[in-house]
Design a protein around this motif. Structure first.
Motif, PDB file in Angstrom:
ATOM      1  N   LEU A  37       0.831  -1.206   0.000  1.00 18.48           N
ATOM      2  CA  LEU A  37       0.000   0.000   0.000  1.00 18.48           C
ATOM      3  C   LEU A  37       0.863   1.253   0.000  1.00 18.48           C
ATOM      4  CD1 LEU A  37      -2.936  -0.849   2.447  1.00 18.48           C
ATOM      5  CD2 LEU A  37      -3.108  -0.402  -0.007  1.00 18.48           C
TER       6      LEU A  37
ATOM      7  N   LEU B 103       2.277   1.458  -5.350  1.00 13.24           N
ATOM      8  CA  LEU B 103       1.034   1.933  -5.967  1.00 13.24           C
ATOM      9  C   LEU B 103       1.284   2.918  -7.100  1.00 13.24           C
ATOM     10  CD1 LEU B 103      -1.321   2.352  -2.881  1.00 13.24           C
ATOM     11  CD2 LEU B 103      -1.352   0.549  -4.603  1.00 13.24           C
TER      12      LEU B 103
ATOM     13  N   ALA C  69      -2.666  -1.576  -8.333  1.00 14.53           N
ATOM     14  CA  ALA C  69      -3.860  -1.552  -7.471  1.00 14.53           C
ATOM     15  C   ALA C  69      -4.575  -2.904  -7.514  1.00 14.53           C
ATOM     16  CB  ALA C  69      -4.800  -0.440  -7.908  1.00 14.53           C
TER      17      ALA C  69
ATOM     18  N   VAL D  65      -2.726  -5.513  -5.493  1.00 15.96           N
ATOM     19  CA  VAL D  65      -2.955  -5.351  -4.048  1.00 15.96           C
ATOM     20  C   VAL D  65      -4.332  -5.901  -3.676  1.00 15.96           C
ATOM     21  CG1 VAL D  65      -3.334  -3.637  -2.235  1.00 15.96           C
ATOM     22  CG2 VAL D  65      -1.382  -3.405  -3.756  1.00 15.96           C
ATOM     23  N   LEU D  66      -5.307  -5.628  -4.498  1.00 13.57           N
ATOM     24  CA  LEU D  66      -6.684  -6.120  -4.255  1.00 13.57           C
ATOM     25  C   LEU D  66      -6.717  -7.644  -4.242  1.00 13.57           C
ATOM     26  CD1 LEU D  66      -9.097  -4.223  -3.932  1.00 13.57           C
ATOM     27  CD2 LEU D  66      -9.698  -4.695  -6.292  1.00 13.57           C
TER      28      LEU D  66
ATOM     29  N   PHE E  62      -5.039  -9.039  -1.158  1.00 13.00           N
ATOM     30  CA  PHE E  62      -5.852  -8.891   0.055  1.00 13.00           C
ATOM     31  C   PHE E  62      -7.013  -9.888   0.057  1.00 13.00           C
ATOM     32  CE2 PHE E  62      -4.689  -5.871   3.081  1.00 13.00           C
ATOM     33  CZ  PHE E  62      -4.202  -4.699   2.519  1.00 13.00           C
ATOM     34  N   LEU E  63      -7.707 -10.003  -1.085  1.00 10.04           N
ATOM     35  CA  LEU E  63      -8.978 -10.737  -1.103  1.00 10.04           C
ATOM     36  C   LEU E  63      -8.828 -12.208  -1.470  1.00 10.04           C
ATOM     37  CD1 LEU E  63     -11.229  -8.024  -2.805  1.00 10.04           C
ATOM     38  CD2 LEU E  63     -10.924  -8.490  -0.377  1.00 10.04           C
TER      39      LEU E  63
ATOM     40  N   MET F 293      -8.027 -14.803   1.340  1.00 12.93           N
ATOM     41  CA  MET F 293      -9.136 -14.855   2.299  1.00 12.93           C
ATOM     42  C   MET F 293     -10.310 -15.611   1.703  1.00 12.93           C
ATOM     43  SD  MET F 293      -8.140 -13.500   5.034  1.00 12.93           S
ATOM     44  CE  MET F 293      -9.016 -12.493   6.177  1.00 12.93           C
TER      45      MET F 293
ATOM     46  N   PHE G  39     -13.477 -19.974   1.854  1.00 13.70           N
ATOM     47  CA  PHE G  39     -14.893 -20.295   1.658  1.00 13.70           C
ATOM     48  C   PHE G  39     -15.056 -21.804   1.477  1.00 13.70           C
ATOM     49  CE2 PHE G  39     -17.392 -16.587   1.659  1.00 13.70           C
ATOM     50  CZ  PHE G  39     -16.625 -15.536   1.194  1.00 13.70           C
ATOM     51  N   ARG G  40     -16.087 -22.356   2.067  1.00 13.92           N
ATOM     52  CA  ARG G  40     -16.353 -23.785   1.923  1.00 13.92           C
ATOM     53  C   ARG G  40     -17.059 -24.082   0.604  1.00 13.92           C
ATOM     54  NH1 ARG G  40     -16.194 -27.445   5.706  1.00 13.92           N
ATOM     55  NH2 ARG G  40     -18.042 -28.429   4.869  1.00 13.92           N
TER      56      ARG G  40
ATOM     57  N   ARG H 216     -22.372 -25.485  10.259  1.00 18.24           N
ATOM     58  CA  ARG H 216     -21.462 -25.126   9.150  1.00 18.24           C
ATOM     59  C   ARG H 216     -22.029 -23.982   8.348  1.00 18.24           C
ATOM     60  NH1 ARG H 216     -20.909 -30.518   7.064  1.00 18.24           N
ATOM     61  NH2 ARG H 216     -19.606 -31.460   8.622  1.00 18.24           N
TER      62      ARG H 216
ATOM     63  N   GLU I 154     -20.486 -20.311   7.769  1.00 14.52           N
ATOM     64  CA  GLU I 154     -20.288 -19.836   6.396  1.00 14.52           C
ATOM     65  C   GLU I 154     -20.919 -18.456   6.221  1.00 14.52           C
ATOM     66  OE1 GLU I 154     -18.338 -21.595   4.698  1.00 14.52           O
ATOM     67  OE2 GLU I 154     -18.552 -21.051   2.621  1.00 14.52           O
TER      68      GLU I 154
ATOM     69  N   TRP J  58     -18.772 -15.924   7.897  1.00 17.50           N
ATOM     70  CA  TRP J  58     -17.574 -15.728   7.104  1.00 17.50           C
ATOM     71  C   TRP J  58     -17.875 -14.830   5.913  1.00 17.50           C
ATOM     72  CZ3 TRP J  58     -12.650 -15.608   7.623  1.00 17.50           C
ATOM     73  CH2 TRP J  58     -11.823 -15.609   6.503  1.00 17.50           C
ATOM     74  N   SER J  59     -19.015 -15.059   5.232  1.00 16.08           N
ATOM     75  CA  SER J  59     -19.396 -14.233   4.081  1.00 16.08           C
ATOM     76  C   SER J  59     -19.566 -12.782   4.494  1.00 16.08           C
ATOM     77  CB  SER J  59     -20.694 -14.751   3.445  1.00 16.08           C
ATOM     78  OG  SER J  59     -20.551 -16.086   3.075  1.00 16.08           O
TER      79      SER J  59
ATOM     80  N   PHE K 192     -18.281 -11.296   7.098  1.00 14.62           N
ATOM     81  CA  PHE K 192     -16.954 -10.750   7.413  1.00 14.62           C
ATOM     82  C   PHE K 192     -16.209 -10.411   6.128  1.00 14.62           C
ATOM     83  CE2 PHE K 192     -12.827 -10.146   9.087  1.00 14.62           C
ATOM     84  CZ  PHE K 192     -11.947 -10.852   8.291  1.00 14.62           C
ATOM     85  N   PHE K 193     -16.303 -11.281   5.139  1.00 13.25           N
ATOM     86  CA  PHE K 193     -15.564 -11.075   3.890  1.00 13.25           C
ATOM     87  C   PHE K 193     -16.043  -9.812   3.179  1.00 13.25           C
ATOM     88  CE2 PHE K 193     -12.684 -12.513   0.708  1.00 13.25           C
ATOM     89  CZ  PHE K 193     -13.187 -12.056  -0.499  1.00 13.25           C
TER      90      PHE K 193
ATOM     91  N   TYR L 119     -14.710  -6.880   5.070  1.00 16.52           N
ATOM     92  CA  TYR L 119     -13.260  -6.880   4.829  1.00 16.52           C
ATOM     93  C   TYR L 119     -12.946  -6.315   3.448  1.00 16.52           C
ATOM     94  CZ  TYR L 119      -8.647  -8.984   3.843  1.00 16.52           C
ATOM     95  OH  TYR L 119      -7.339  -9.208   3.475  1.00 16.52           O
ATOM     96  N   ALA L 120     -13.695  -6.767   2.430  1.00 13.20           N
ATOM     97  CA  ALA L 120     -13.468  -6.298   1.061  1.00 13.20           C
ATOM     98  C   ALA L 120     -13.711  -4.791   0.960  1.00 13.20           C
ATOM     99  CB  ALA L 120     -14.362  -7.058   0.081  1.00 13.20           C
TER     100      ALA L 120
ATOM    101  N   VAL M  18     -10.815  -3.034   2.441  1.00 19.72           N
ATOM    102  CA  VAL M  18      -9.651  -3.086   1.534  1.00 19.72           C
ATOM    103  C   VAL M  18      -9.800  -2.040   0.440  1.00 19.72           C
ATOM    104  CG1 VAL M  18      -8.607  -4.487  -0.276  1.00 19.72           C
ATOM    105  CG2 VAL M  18      -8.950  -5.461   1.983  1.00 19.72           C
TER     106      VAL M  18
ATOM    107  N   LEU N  96      -9.079   1.346   1.888  1.00 13.44           N
ATOM    108  CA  LEU N  96      -7.630   1.527   2.124  1.00 13.44           C
ATOM    109  C   LEU N  96      -6.894   1.835   0.827  1.00 13.44           C
ATOM    110  CD1 LEU N  96      -6.313  -1.185   4.615  1.00 13.44           C
ATOM    111  CD2 LEU N  96      -5.955   1.275   4.734  1.00 13.44           C
ATOM    112  N   LEU N  97      -7.294   1.108  -0.205  1.00 17.45           N
ATOM    113  CA  LEU N  97      -6.637   1.272  -1.505  1.00 17.45           C
ATOM    114  C   LEU N  97      -6.865   2.676  -2.054  1.00 17.45           C
ATOM    115  CD1 LEU N  97      -4.976  -0.285  -3.539  1.00 17.45           C
ATOM    116  CD2 LEU N  97      -7.079  -1.091  -4.586  1.00 17.45           C
TER     117      LEU N  97
END
Lengths: 412, 508
Positions: free
Chosen positions: A164, A169, A190, A193-194, A197-198, A201, A205-206, B5, B9, B12-13, B15-16, B19-20, B23, B26-27
């Motif tokens: 960042l 950047l 950019a 970085v995206l 980050f993503l 994470m 996911f299941r 579960r 899930e 988590w979604s 939170f994601f 979080y996104a 991000v 921040l960017l």
């Protein structure tokens, strides 16, 4: 003696019972071999650095002259042993399906790597840091699968945080690599970085579609990086992220088949994951802590956290040869082939000055070299002093003394 | 289990998603120009300042903000370039050479600064040198770059300030040559510096990165487009070394010369046929500029608040710089091209000008008319003329008036000689024989009762090198010389000592 043996056995059991971990061990061994190949390709880099009289010591070491006590022949043996052990580990993990022997050879490779790696900081990189850490965790820390995946995720997120910075950047890395307009470089930076980050994470996911999308995106991103920036780091990360689909498949299989749980060897505790991740997160956060609140040596903090690998620091250096009766302003030239990342590195500049001292010694009336280095990051308005010294050719002057004396030099 | 579960899930979604969003925020915070045409790198570079401060290389105590610096100079290096010896100590009229030494290096151009310790000058190329009164090198300093030309240094009580064509400014210890600080001031420095009330004044082109910013400021100030790639007067704090200000942009052609009026902190720059006045009190802004009919020779000479110029056409002009726009007062045509700026002769209110045809002309300032001229028979290249006082015991002997306090004109004449003239009507008072065969002096300096002369000796026929030599001659009046010789004859010679001092002592 019993406890360590039991501890080792439980580690080996964890690897043996999991095909994904066995395969991952093979991937780690391949990466180890890749490091060896990378070093070999660049002229047996550790051996080359070992021959230089002024190494670039790691910041947390007072001096690395003690490493010179190892003879060049011993270094060469270690270098080749590292390569051979890595190959053997890969063979035993992937082809012979003998994880115990693979584990042993991987351990040998990991141990042998240390004197090669630690002798000069120029061998360090974020990806080497990750491989070293993951190898250690794979070999010796329980709850490997989850922990390794979280460490990989943590690495991506930390790297994204580090990126960042304005240097990354600004897009100059991509613009220069692809010969593209700077604005396109900005967008690519950019996006990278995206994704960093993503993407990792999303690998948690299941649901298969989200998992697959995340993994494919990451792999595609690394493919593009390979095209733009070279093979080593993207290939390493592609191989490491293979653990995710392997573990995903294995976990779904375990859930479907309700595998027998061994009570002789219970499942490793989740506490290992929490503790290790907490240590990792704290290590990555250290560079962002203001120096006045930092109780540990800043060099150690810099060593255990990720570096910004984009060049962007601008520096100015002025140097003088001091003779008996005159002073001459000189230009110290960096050796050819030095990467842009290290162009302004103060320790390397110090090494260059020491080399210049040696070259100038024979000139009649020569006394010493004076030099001052200032630098500025992309977002900074003014140059700040890095070091100023009036007697660089003093025999016992180490880089640490120069940096610690910085506060005493009359600043700008 | 399935319900657990699914619940995990969903969390988590959620939170994601948060979080996104974090991000993305921040960017965009880290690169606010992502969605605009502006480039992040350019915007950041635009906010960067060039280093306008020196890099200190000496002990802390050498950098003092309140230390008043006094320029040490002989005649022409004074801020006003008057050519009259400040202090006006009376001298003898007869001198004999006691010792002459071939200098190991030669100045590239005049002036050569000097004080009790020795002589300081720029050689041809990137070197600055200090020579002792005995003609031996005390210290030297070399700027970076083979093509760099050092400018003649400026000296004060304790320091030497030196500049070079590559835009570097340094401060050295005058006695040892120890480097105190170094800085890049501009990309090209045109002239040696002048010191006015602790401010060093230089002429040059600012550093490239500073140029755009300065152009914007000038446009704002003057409401017109600033000309790019131009020169400016650069003002530097002589004690701390930081750049204080830049003047308006000006284009200079060839050499530019600085003079200064310390009382009002005004700087005058002559360049070709242009005369510019800058006011240091107003951040170096241009006070006024004048275009003259002919090119100006050398710097403007300032005395008692007035400017005097020599034009190449042979005209001598007087200006009043205090008036708005600079007021032209009078002009005298001496008929021949001057070799340099005029010299002011105090108490006489006269100007003396050496011309390129080897004559010395004198002009009356009050009457604005030429008075007399004589042929110097100067066979050398230097036309340096000085005004200095001679001792009171010669005043009556040579029919000088007491109210003129013994002020005389000293000029190079005939074959390796210096001649002393009465400014009244040009009567010859004395002829000092310097070095036969040498061109008359480039420089005269008085120190501790001795007269020092720098002279050029042409290469002798059949000599190996074929190069001109530079000689430093020390002359004493006959009485002092005789006394010294008698003392030397009576006293045994001391043990030989090295007279070369150490230029730099590294830290132990």
């Amino acid at each position: 003696m019993i406890f360590p043996m039991e501890f080792l056995k439980s580690n080996l059991w964890e690897i043996r019972k999991s095909s994904s971990l066995t395969l991952f061990g093979g991937l780690l061994a391949i990466l180890s071999a890749l490091i060896f190949f990378n070093w070999w390709q660049q002229g047996q880099l550790p051996l080359l650095y070992h021959q230089e009289p002024y190494p670039m010591c790691w910041g947390f070491l007072d001096s690395c002259a003690w490493l010179k006590a190892i003879s060049p022949q011993a270094m060469e043996v270690m270098f080749w042993t590292f390569g051979v052990s890595s190959l053997m580990a890969a063979i035993f993990f992937l082809l012979a399906r003998m994880p115990s022997l693979g584990w042993f050879f991987l351990l040998v490779a990991w141990l042998i790597k240390w004197p090669l790696y630690i002798q000069d900081q120029r061998l360090a990189s974020n990806i080497n840091y990750l491989i070293t850490l993951l190898t250690f965790v794979f070999l010796l820390v329980p709850n490997k699968s989850k922990l390794i995946r979280w460490l990989i995720t943590g690495f991506y997120v930390s790297q994204a945080f580090v990126n960042l910075s304005p240097e990354w950047l600004s897009g100059q890395v991509y613009a220069e690599a692809l010969n593209a307009p700077i604005k396109l470089g900005e967008w690519l930076a950019a996006i990278s970085v995206l994704v960093e980050f993503l993407g990792p994470m999303a690998l948690w996911f299941r649901e298969l579609r989200y998992f697959a999308l995340a993994w494919v995106s990451l792999t595609t991103y690394h493919g593009l990086q390979w095209y733009a920036l070279g093979y080593f780091e993207p290939l390493t990360l592609i191989l490491l992220t293979l653990l995710f689909p392997l573990s995903y498949y294995e976990e779904r299989k375990d859930e479907r088949e309700y595998l027998y749980r061994s009570f002789i060897r219970p499942e490793p505790s989740a506490l290992w994951v929490y503790i290790t991740m907490a240590i990792f997160i704290v290590a990555q956060a250290l560079p962002f802590v203001p120096k006045e609140y930092l109780s540990i040596n800043p060099s150690i903090a810099a060593t255990i956290s990720l570096d910004l690998e984009a060049p962007g620091i601008e520096c100015r250096q002025v140097s003088f040869n001091v003779f008996e009766h005159h002073v001459e302003e000189i230009e110290i030239e960096a050796p050819q082939g030095r990467s842009a990342r290290y162009r302004c590195h103060p320790q390397l500049r110090f090494v260059d000055l020491k080399r210049a001292c040696k070259d100038s010694e024979s000139q009649p009336g020569f006394r010493t070299i004076m030099s001052a280095l200032t630098s500025r990051e992309l977002g900074q308005a003014e140059f700040t002093p890095v070091f100023v010294s009036r007697d660089l050719c003093k025999k016992d002057l180490a880089y640490r003394d120069l940096i610690s004396a910085r506060g005493e030099n009359h600043g700008l | 289990m399935d319900y657990e579960r699914q619940r995990r899930e969903r969390w988590w979604s959620a939170f994601f998603i948060v979080y996104a969003a974090g991000v993305a925020y921040l960017l965009l915070q880290s690169n606010p120009h992502l969605y605009s045409n502006k480039e992040l790198k350019k915007e950041l570079l635009g906010s960067q300042k060039e280093t306008l401060k020196p890099i200190p290389l000496a002990e802390k105590g050498n950098l003092t903000a309140d230390q008043k610096l006094h320029q040490t100079f002989w005649w022409r290096e004074s801020a006003g370039r008057s050519g009259a010896e400040i202090g006006g100590i009376p001298h003898d009229k007869e001198y004999v050479v006691e010792v002459k030494t071939d200098l190991p290096v030669a100045p590239h151009s005049m002036p050569v600064s000097s004080d009790d310790v020795g002589f300081y000058f720029a050689e041809k190329g990137p070197w600055i040198t200090a020579i002792s009164n005995e003609g031996q090198i005390i210290w030297r300093y070399r700027f970076l770059g083979e093509d760099t030309q050092a400018h003649p240094p400026l000296i004060t009580d304790a320091f030497v300030f030196a500049t070079a064509s590559n835009g570097t400014l340094i401060r050295l210890d005058k006695k040892t040559g120890e480097l105190h600080w170094w800085m890049k001031v501009g990309e090209r420095l045109l002239s040696p510096s002048a010191l006015v009330n602790n401010k060093l004044v230089l002429i040059g082109k600012p550093l490239k990165a500073e140029e755009e910013k300065l152009a914007k400021e000038t446009t704002k100030r003057r409401g017109q487009k600033a000309t790019p790639q131009t020169d400016r007067v650069i003002v530097v704090d002589a004690a701390l070394g930081s750049v204080l200000d830049y003047s308006e942009p000006i284009s200079f052609k060839g050499e530019a010369y600085l003079s200064a009026l310390e009382s009002s902190e005004q700087i005058f720059v002559t360049n070709d046929n242009r005369l510019h006045a800058f006011d240091l009190n107003k951040g170096g802004g241009v006070a006024w500029s004048q275009t003259l009919p002919d090119p100006i020779v050398g710097p403007a000479m300032i005395y008692e608040g007035r400017l005097f110029l020599s034009l190449i056409s042979g005209k001598i002009q007087a200006w009043d710089p205090a008036k708005k726009g600079g007021k032209f007062e009078w002009e005298v045509d001496i008929g021949k091209a001057p070799a340099g700026p005029p010299v002011f002769v105090p108490t006489f209110d006269r100007l003396a000008i050496a011309t390129t045809d080897g004559h010395l002309h004198v002009v009356d300032v009050k009457k604005a008319e030429g008075l007399w001229n004589i042929h110097l028979d100067n066979r050398g290249s230097s036309q340096e003329v000085l005004a200095a006082r001679i001792s009171g015991r010669f005043i009556e002997e040579h029919g000088l008036k007491w109210e003129n306090k013994g002020w005389t004109l000293w000029a190079p004449c005939s074959n390796g000689r210096a001649c002393i003239y009465n400014p009244d009507k040009g009567q010859l008072i004395s002829r000092i024989s310097l070095v036969p065969g040498a061109h008359p002096f480039d420089r005269l300096s008085f120190k501790d009762g001795a007269l020092y002369a720098l002279l050029r000796q042409p290469a002798a026929k059949g000599s190996d090198s074929g190069e001109e030599r530079l000689i430093l001659a020390r002359l004493l009046d006959p009485k002092t010389l005789k006394r010294k010789k008698d003392e030397a004859a009576q006293t045994p010679p001391p043990a030989a000592k090295s007279s070369i001092s150490t230029a730099h002592q590294p830290e132990s």
